[in-house]
Design an enzyme around this catalytic site. Structure first.
Site, PDB file in Angstrom:
ATOM      1  N   TYR A 143       9.429   0.036  -8.727  1.00  0.00           N
ATOM      2  CA  TYR A 143       8.663  -0.663  -9.820  1.00  0.00           C
ATOM      3  C   TYR A 143       8.987  -0.338 -11.072  1.00  0.00           C
ATOM      4  CZ  TYR A 143       4.302  -1.805  -7.442  1.00  0.00           C
ATOM      5  OH  TYR A 143       3.170  -2.523  -6.498  1.00  0.00           O
ATOM      6  N   LYS A 194      12.025   4.541   4.455  1.00  0.00           N
ATOM      7  CA  LYS A 194      12.997   3.745   5.500  1.00  0.00           C
ATOM      8  C   LYS A 194      14.397   4.503   5.438  1.00  0.00           C
ATOM      9  CE  LYS A 194      13.148  -0.500   6.865  1.00  0.00           C
ATOM     10  NZ  LYS A 194      13.034  -0.417   8.275  1.00  0.00           N
ATOM     11  N   ASP A 227       7.845   0.564   8.201  1.00  0.00           N
ATOM     12  CA  ASP A 227       7.377  -0.487   8.908  1.00  0.00           C
ATOM     13  C   ASP A 227       6.575  -0.035  10.507  1.00  0.00           C
ATOM     14  OD1 ASP A 227       9.802   0.784  10.143  1.00  0.00           O
ATOM     15  OD2 ASP A 227      10.636  -1.119  10.750  1.00  0.00           O
ATOM     16  N   ASP A 251       1.837   0.899  -2.019  1.00  0.00           N
ATOM     17  CA  ASP A 251       1.253  -0.339  -2.463  1.00  0.00           C
ATOM     18  C   ASP A 251       0.742  -1.208  -1.215  1.00  0.00           C
ATOM     19  OD1 ASP A 251       0.137  -2.347  -4.218  1.00  0.00           O
ATOM     20  OD2 ASP A 251       1.914  -3.392  -3.909  1.00  0.00           O
ATOM     21  N   ASP A 255      -3.011  -1.134   1.204  1.00  0.00           N
ATOM     22  CA  ASP A 255      -3.882  -2.450   1.261  1.00  0.00           C
ATOM     23  C   ASP A 255      -4.137  -2.617   2.691  1.00  0.00           C
ATOM     24  OD1 ASP A 255      -3.957  -3.435  -1.443  1.00  0.00           O
ATOM     25  OD2 ASP A 255      -3.502  -5.512  -0.789  1.00  0.00           O
TER      26      ASP A 255
HETATM   27  C1  IPM Z   1      -2.061  -1.835  -7.066  1.00  0.00           C
HETATM   28  C2  IPM Z   1      -1.774  -3.082  -7.501  1.00  0.00           C
HETATM   29  C3  IPM Z   1      -0.939  -2.886  -8.723  1.00  0.00           C
HETATM   30  C4  IPM Z   1       0.306  -2.514  -7.828  1.00  0.00           C
HETATM   31  C5  IPM Z   1      -0.435  -4.263  -9.381  1.00  0.00           C
HETATM   32  C6  IPM Z   1      -1.896  -4.858 -10.250  1.00  0.00           C
HETATM   33  C7  IPM Z   1       0.415  -4.103 -10.596  1.00  0.00           C
HETATM   34  O1  IPM Z   1      -1.572  -3.904  -6.669  1.00  0.00           O
HETATM   35  O2  IPM Z   1      -2.642  -0.939  -7.583  1.00  0.00           O
HETATM   36  O3  IPM Z   1      -2.134  -1.425  -5.740  1.00  0.00           O
HETATM   37  O4  IPM Z   1       1.220  -3.176  -7.560  1.00  0.00           O
HETATM   38  O5  IPM Z   1       0.766  -1.293  -8.168  1.00  0.00           O
HETATM   39 MG    MG Z   2      -1.582  -2.857  -4.616  1.00  0.00          MG
END
Ligand code: IPM
Ligand code: MG
Length: 370
Positions: A143, A194, A227, A251, A255
């Site tokens: 990032y 990884k 993975d 990240d 999710d």
């Molecule tokens: C998160 C989001 C952010 C990230 C975006 C909005 C920049 O996806 O906080 O998980 O990638 O960190």
């Molecule tokens: Mg995210």
């Protein structure tokens, strides 16, 4: 009497303002009923800040964030700002906050509330009782790594570059947060990278192992490739207690973990900096979901991830664990009563709006702790 806690509220874009409106009511309830004084100040971030100031985070807002006891953020981004140059996008506002507040440890708990076992796309037996914590490194890795950019080569082709980079100290400080958290939970930590293809992953594994040997031998440590971790999260997520991983893997894995809880609309997060001499940490709290422009402004958004982020604020910034428990219990009772926003609605349940969900949480708070 203790002085009021200064909270900077940054609702942001899309569904951010509507979910944050419910959290403001919750904060006001604690201020009124529970003797934790809050001073809330609101400001702009993301697309909203671009429209007002031409930048996704004004310097004055950054200064307020640095001075606050904690920052609450809704969400940033939306189609309106998609075509802006990279450095001016709404997301840059959030990344600047993370970087300049030095919030290197991002805590993303995935907890499957009993009433939502059926709301997950996974089988009930896979997710029931799930309680895991992802600790995502938040100020390093790909990032922020240099070099980065898009260049044009002499033959006219273009080349996009990002750099995955971690230092010893960056790995050790986030791993220490994860080890400490594991000690307060089931005492198990899984470190994810990884190392089979990335030198930064090799270093990650070596440094976590070294820190474990130096200070945390009482915690059970394991290592997993990212993975495989993605696969294990949907196959058998209850094998995990705490997971520590880098910015990008964190990240993605968070999710995936969110869906184990029934909906991305349920997952809160806390982003913490280093403790100062007094033990105080800079902190920002935000739901893991994004700005969801497709449903914004229609009363459909689930405010619970943001409400649960406020519970994390009570726990981690104010050391008010019992008050955080009270709020989390209120959320669980509301879910058990069958009130659901569309993202977690199932047959036989009562569909409610964002605001009605806020009403229900407040009513339950009154009943449990008013
Ligand atoms: C998160 C989001 C952010 C990230 C975006 C909005 C920049 O996806 O906080 O998980 O990638 O960190
Ligand atoms: Mg995210």
């Amino acid at each position: 009497m203790a002085s009021n806690k200064k909270l900077l509220v940054l609702p942001g874009d899309g569904i951010g303002p509507e979910v944050m409106a419910q959290v403001a009511r919750v904060a006001e309830w604690f201020d009124r009923k529970r003797a934790i004084g809050f001073d809330l100040e609101e400001d702009l971030v993301g697309g909203a800040a671009i429209d007002a100031h031409g930048t996704p985070l004004a310097d004055a807002t950054m200064d307020k964030a640095l001075a606050a006891d904690a920052v609450l953020l809704g969400a940033v981004g939306g189609p309106k700002w998609d075509d802006l140059p990279f450095e001016q996008k709404p997301e840059r506002g959030l990344l600047r906050l993370r970087k300049e507040m030095a919030l290197f440890a991002n805590l993303r708990p995935a907890l499957c509330f009993a009433p939502l076992v059926e709301a997950s796309t996974l089988k009930p037996e896979v997710v029931s009782g799930l309680d895991l914590m992802i600790v995502r490194e938040l100020t390093g890795g790909v990032y922020f790594g240099e070099p980065r950019g898009i260049e044009t080569l002499s033959d006219g082709q273009r080349r996009g570059v990002n750099t995955q980079v971690y230092t010893t100290e960056e790995i050790r400080r986030v791993a220490a947060v994860a080890f400490e958290l594991a000690r307060k939970r089931a005492n198990k930590l899984c470190s994810v990278e990884k190392a089979n293809v990335m030198e930064s992953g090799v270093l990650w594994r070596e440094e976590v192992t070294r820190l474990h040997g130096e200070s945390y031998l009482d915690v059970e440590l394991s290592h997993m490739y990212a993975d495989n971790c993605a696969m294990q999260l949907v196959r058998a997520p209850k094998q995990f207690d705490v997971i520590v991983t880098d910015n990008l893997f964190g990240d993605m894995l968070s999710d995936a973990a969110a869906m184990l809880t029934g909906s991305l609309g349920m997952l809160p997060s806390a982003s913490l900096g280093a403790a100062d001499e007094t033990g105080r940490r800079r902190a920002l709290y935000e739901p893991v979901h994004g700005s969801a422009p497709d449903i914004a402004g229609r009363g459909k958004a689930n405010p619970l991830a943001c409400v649960l982020s406020f519970a994390m604020l009570l726990r981690y910034s104010l050391d008010q664990g019992a008050e955080a428990d009270l709020l989390e219990n209120a959320v669980e009772v509301v879910l058990a009563s069958g009130k659901r926003t569309p993202d977690i609605l199932q047959p036989g349940h009562e569909a409610v709006s964002t605001e009605a969900m806020g009403d229900a949480v407040l009513a339950e708070l009154d009943r449990l702790g008013g």
